[in-house]
Design a protein around this motif. Sequence first.
Motif, PDB file in Angstrom:
ATOM      1  N   SER A 122      20.895  -7.394  60.720  1.00 50.73           N
ATOM      2  CA  SER A 122      20.102  -6.183  60.532  1.00 50.73           C
ATOM      3  C   SER A 122      20.201  -5.379  61.829  1.00 50.73           C
ATOM      4  O   SER A 122      20.708  -5.872  62.838  1.00 50.73           O
ATOM      5  CB  SER A 122      18.645  -6.548  60.241  1.00 50.73           C
ATOM      6  N   ILE A 123      19.692  -4.146  61.760  1.00 49.79           N
ATOM      7  CA  ILE A 123      19.683  -3.295  62.959  1.00 49.79           C
ATOM      8  C   ILE A 123      18.223  -3.080  63.366  1.00 49.79           C
ATOM      9  O   ILE A 123      17.403  -2.642  62.549  1.00 49.79           O
ATOM     10  CB  ILE A 123      20.337  -1.928  62.676  1.00 49.79           C
ATOM     11  N   THR A 124      17.926  -3.411  64.602  1.00 50.34           N
ATOM     12  CA  THR A 124      16.576  -3.218  65.126  1.00 50.34           C
ATOM     13  C   THR A 124      16.633  -2.185  66.241  1.00 50.34           C
ATOM     14  O   THR A 124      17.440  -2.321  67.162  1.00 50.34           O
ATOM     15  CB  THR A 124      16.018  -4.549  65.673  1.00 50.34           C
ATOM     16  N   ALA A 125      15.793  -1.164  66.135  1.00 55.14           N
ATOM     17  CA  ALA A 125      15.756  -0.135  67.180  1.00 55.14           C
ATOM     18  C   ALA A 125      14.543  -0.373  68.074  1.00 55.14           C
ATOM     19  O   ALA A 125      13.455  -0.701  67.586  1.00 55.14           O
ATOM     20  CB  ALA A 125      15.667   1.247  66.533  1.00 55.14           C
ATOM     21  N   LEU A 126      14.763  -0.215  69.388  1.00 52.70           N
ATOM     22  CA  LEU A 126      13.653  -0.246  70.343  1.00 52.70           C
ATOM     23  C   LEU A 126      13.459   1.177  70.821  1.00 52.70           C
ATOM     24  O   LEU A 126      14.381   1.790  71.363  1.00 52.70           O
ATOM     25  CB  LEU A 126      13.990  -1.158  71.538  1.00 52.70           C
ATOM     26  N   ILE A 127      12.260   1.710  70.573  1.00 50.37           N
ATOM     27  CA  ILE A 127      11.998   3.095  70.971  1.00 50.37           C
ATOM     28  C   ILE A 127      10.753   3.152  71.865  1.00 50.37           C
ATOM     29  O   ILE A 127       9.972   2.195  71.918  1.00 50.37           O
ATOM     30  CB  ILE A 127      11.813   4.038  69.742  1.00 50.37           C
ATOM     31  N   GLY A 128      10.586   4.282  72.526  1.00 46.00           N
ATOM     32  CA  GLY A 128       9.424   4.475  73.393  1.00 46.00           C
ATOM     33  C   GLY A 128       9.817   5.344  74.567  1.00 46.00           C
ATOM     34  O   GLY A 128      11.011   5.481  74.869  1.00 46.00           O
ATOM     35  N   PRO A 129       8.826   5.908  75.244  1.00 41.89           N
ATOM     36  CA  PRO A 129       9.140   6.823  76.347  1.00 41.89           C
ATOM     37  C   PRO A 129       9.830   6.105  77.513  1.00 41.89           C
ATOM     38  O   PRO A 129       9.749   4.885  77.635  1.00 41.89           O
ATOM     39  CB  PRO A 129       7.775   7.362  76.778  1.00 41.89           C
ATOM     40  N   SER A 130      10.488   6.878  78.338  1.00 46.60           N
ATOM     41  CA  SER A 130      11.183   6.357  79.507  1.00 46.60           C
ATOM     42  C   SER A 130      10.274   5.437  80.318  1.00 46.60           C
ATOM     43  O   SER A 130       9.115   5.770  80.544  1.00 46.60           O
ATOM     44  CB  SER A 130      11.562   7.563  80.356  1.00 46.60           C
ATOM     45  N   GLY A 131      10.808   4.300  80.716  1.00 46.65           N
ATOM     46  CA  GLY A 131      10.040   3.395  81.572  1.00 46.65           C
ATOM     47  C   GLY A 131       9.125   2.450  80.815  1.00 46.65           C
ATOM     48  O   GLY A 131       8.411   1.650  81.425  1.00 46.65           O
ATOM     49  N   CYS A 132       9.150   2.489  79.473  1.00 47.89           N
ATOM     50  CA  CYS A 132       8.224   1.636  78.696  1.00 47.89           C
ATOM     51  C   CYS A 132       8.709   0.194  78.604  1.00 47.89           C
ATOM     52  O   CYS A 132       7.964  -0.674  78.164  1.00 47.89           O
ATOM     53  CB  CYS A 132       8.005   2.216  77.302  1.00 47.89           C
ATOM     54  N   GLY A 133       9.958  -0.054  78.991  1.00 51.18           N
ATOM     55  CA  GLY A 133      10.437  -1.444  79.012  1.00 51.18           C
ATOM     56  C   GLY A 133      11.517  -1.771  77.993  1.00 51.18           C
ATOM     57  O   GLY A 133      11.896  -2.933  77.834  1.00 51.18           O
ATOM     58  N   LYS A 134      12.071  -0.748  77.343  1.00 47.77           N
ATOM     59  CA  LYS A 134      13.082  -0.993  76.299  1.00 47.77           C
ATOM     60  C   LYS A 134      14.303  -1.738  76.843  1.00 47.77           C
ATOM     61  O   LYS A 134      14.719  -2.745  76.282  1.00 47.77           O
ATOM     62  CB  LYS A 134      13.566   0.346  75.685  1.00 47.77           C
ATOM     63  N   SER A 135      14.864  -1.217  77.936  1.00 51.55           N
ATOM     64  CA  SER A 135      16.086  -1.846  78.476  1.00 51.55           C
ATOM     65  C   SER A 135      15.775  -3.230  79.014  1.00 51.55           C
ATOM     66  O   SER A 135      16.595  -4.153  78.879  1.00 51.55           O
ATOM     67  CB  SER A 135      16.676  -1.016  79.619  1.00 51.55           C
ATOM     68  N   THR A 136      14.615  -3.361  79.618  1.00 58.42           N
ATOM     69  CA  THR A 136      14.233  -4.688  80.133  1.00 58.42           C
ATOM     70  C   THR A 136      14.201  -5.690  78.991  1.00 58.42           C
ATOM     71  O   THR A 136      14.755  -6.790  79.095  1.00 58.42           O
ATOM     72  CB  THR A 136      12.849  -4.609  80.823  1.00 58.42           C
ATOM     73  N   LEU A 137      13.585  -5.296  77.874  1.00 63.31           N
ATOM     74  CA  LEU A 137      13.503  -6.198  76.722  1.00 63.31           C
ATOM     75  C   LEU A 137      14.907  -6.530  76.205  1.00 63.31           C
ATOM     76  O   LEU A 137      15.231  -7.691  75.959  1.00 63.31           O
ATOM     77  CB  LEU A 137      12.636  -5.558  75.625  1.00 63.31           C
ATOM     78  N   LEU A 138      15.743  -5.502  76.086  1.00 61.73           N
ATOM     79  CA  LEU A 138      17.112  -5.726  75.604  1.00 61.73           C
ATOM     80  C   LEU A 138      17.844  -6.717  76.516  1.00 61.73           C
ATOM     81  O   LEU A 138      18.499  -7.640  76.049  1.00 61.73           O
ATOM     82  CB  LEU A 138      17.851  -4.388  75.547  1.00 61.73           C
ATOM     83  N   ARG A 139      17.673  -6.506  77.827  1.00 65.77           N
ATOM     84  CA  ARG A 139      18.417  -7.342  78.784  1.00 65.77           C
ATOM     85  C   ARG A 139      17.922  -8.780  78.841  1.00 65.77           C
ATOM     86  O   ARG A 139      18.655  -9.671  79.268  1.00 65.77           O
ATOM     87  CB  ARG A 139      18.374  -6.708  80.183  1.00 65.77           C
ATOM     88  N   THR A 140      16.664  -9.007  78.409  1.00 68.98           N
ATOM     89  CA  THR A 140      16.207 -10.408  78.412  1.00 68.98           C
ATOM     90  C   THR A 140      16.933 -11.208  77.333  1.00 68.98           C
ATOM     91  O   THR A 140      17.013 -12.426  77.416  1.00 68.98           O
ATOM     92  CB  THR A 140      14.684 -10.535  78.137  1.00 68.98           C
ATOM     93  N   ILE A 141      17.480 -10.514  76.320  1.00 70.14           N
ATOM     94  CA  ILE A 141      18.071 -11.232  75.181  1.00 70.14           C
ATOM     95  C   ILE A 141      19.422 -11.862  75.532  1.00 70.14           C
ATOM     96  O   ILE A 141      19.852 -12.798  74.887  1.00 70.14           O
ATOM     97  CB  ILE A 141      18.154 -10.294  73.941  1.00 70.14           C
ATOM     98  N   ASN A 142      20.098 -11.345  76.557  1.00 69.17           N
ATOM     99  CA  ASN A 142      21.289 -12.095  77.022  1.00 69.17           C
ATOM    100  C   ASN A 142      21.189 -12.448  78.512  1.00 69.17           C
ATOM    101  O   ASN A 142      22.192 -12.749  79.152  1.00 69.17           O
ATOM    102  CB  ASN A 142      22.601 -11.375  76.701  1.00 69.17           C
ATOM    103  N   ARG A 143      19.950 -12.424  78.990  1.00 68.04           N
ATOM    104  CA  ARG A 143      19.645 -12.827  80.375  1.00 68.04           C
ATOM    105  C   ARG A 143      20.391 -11.993  81.410  1.00 68.04           C
ATOM    106  O   ARG A 143      20.738 -12.494  82.483  1.00 68.04           O
ATOM    107  CB  ARG A 143      19.906 -14.328  80.564  1.00 68.04           C
TER     108      ARG A 143
END
Length: 250
Positions: free
Chosen positions: A30-51
């Motif tokens: 499936s496709i999951t989108a992470l949205i939210g204003p700049s600095g809310c933690g989207k990239s951090t969350l994405l990056r935790t998934i492959n460490r």
Amino acid sequence: MNAIEVNELNVYYGKHQALKDIHLEIPEKSITALIGPSGCGKSTLLRTINRMNDQIQDVRVEGDIQISGYSIYEKGIRTEMLRKRVGMVFQLPNPFPMSIYDNIAYGPRLHGIKKKAALNEIVETSLRAAAVWEEVKDNLKHPALSLSGGQQQRICIARALAVNPDILLMDESTAALDPVSTQKIEELVKDLKQTYTIVMVTHNLAQAARISDQTAFLLSGECIEYASTLDLFSSPVNESTSNYVMGRFG
Ligand code: ADP
């Protein structure tokens, strides 16, 4: 079946807490989108998934992320094997300064595939899967950097697919592209979900609404709402989600 389960995840950069008690269950294929204003933690969350965050100094990760039932933060997990299963595509296309062929063969070679016939097949299959084969098949020896931005990004997707991952993480992967290239990648991503689980960060709400199955809305490090994309955009439960998807802030 869930491809990814995130439980009680807290991430800190030094004293700054970037993610707060995140829970997410991401269904496979499936496709999951992470949205939210700049600095809310989207990239951090994405990056935790492959460490990927492991490479940042002073980062601390608490909680648990499971991929196909295995905790990826357990001691003894080899990050190179994890990143083989969890590929990543970034905002700016970043092909290596080598030929198109060598870009795609790079990962498989690193994992021990040496035979020319096997590599040829992987290169063709990956370029086809990334919908760029027809455009480059006669020029595989050309430098990848000589291609257009949109083609380079599809080369990067092909490079990620070449090691046969289960999950593809995309961090604003169309943000630097023109509308036509963006549309091509959106169509490609919709096709790829038949085979892969895709998690994408996007600033582009219309894009999240167009192509994702689930959307998570983050604000100040918290996951405010996580629902089917249809529900999150058409009948959000939380007022800040509603304000954000209506374009009232961010
Ligand atoms: P987003 O992707 O939603 O813009 P980020 O995940 O990049 O958000 O950032 C979340 C928070 O963590 C922000 O406050 C940001 O300043 C901080 N942050 C991100 N990366 C780092 C880093 N390498 N070092 C310190 N703080 C960081």
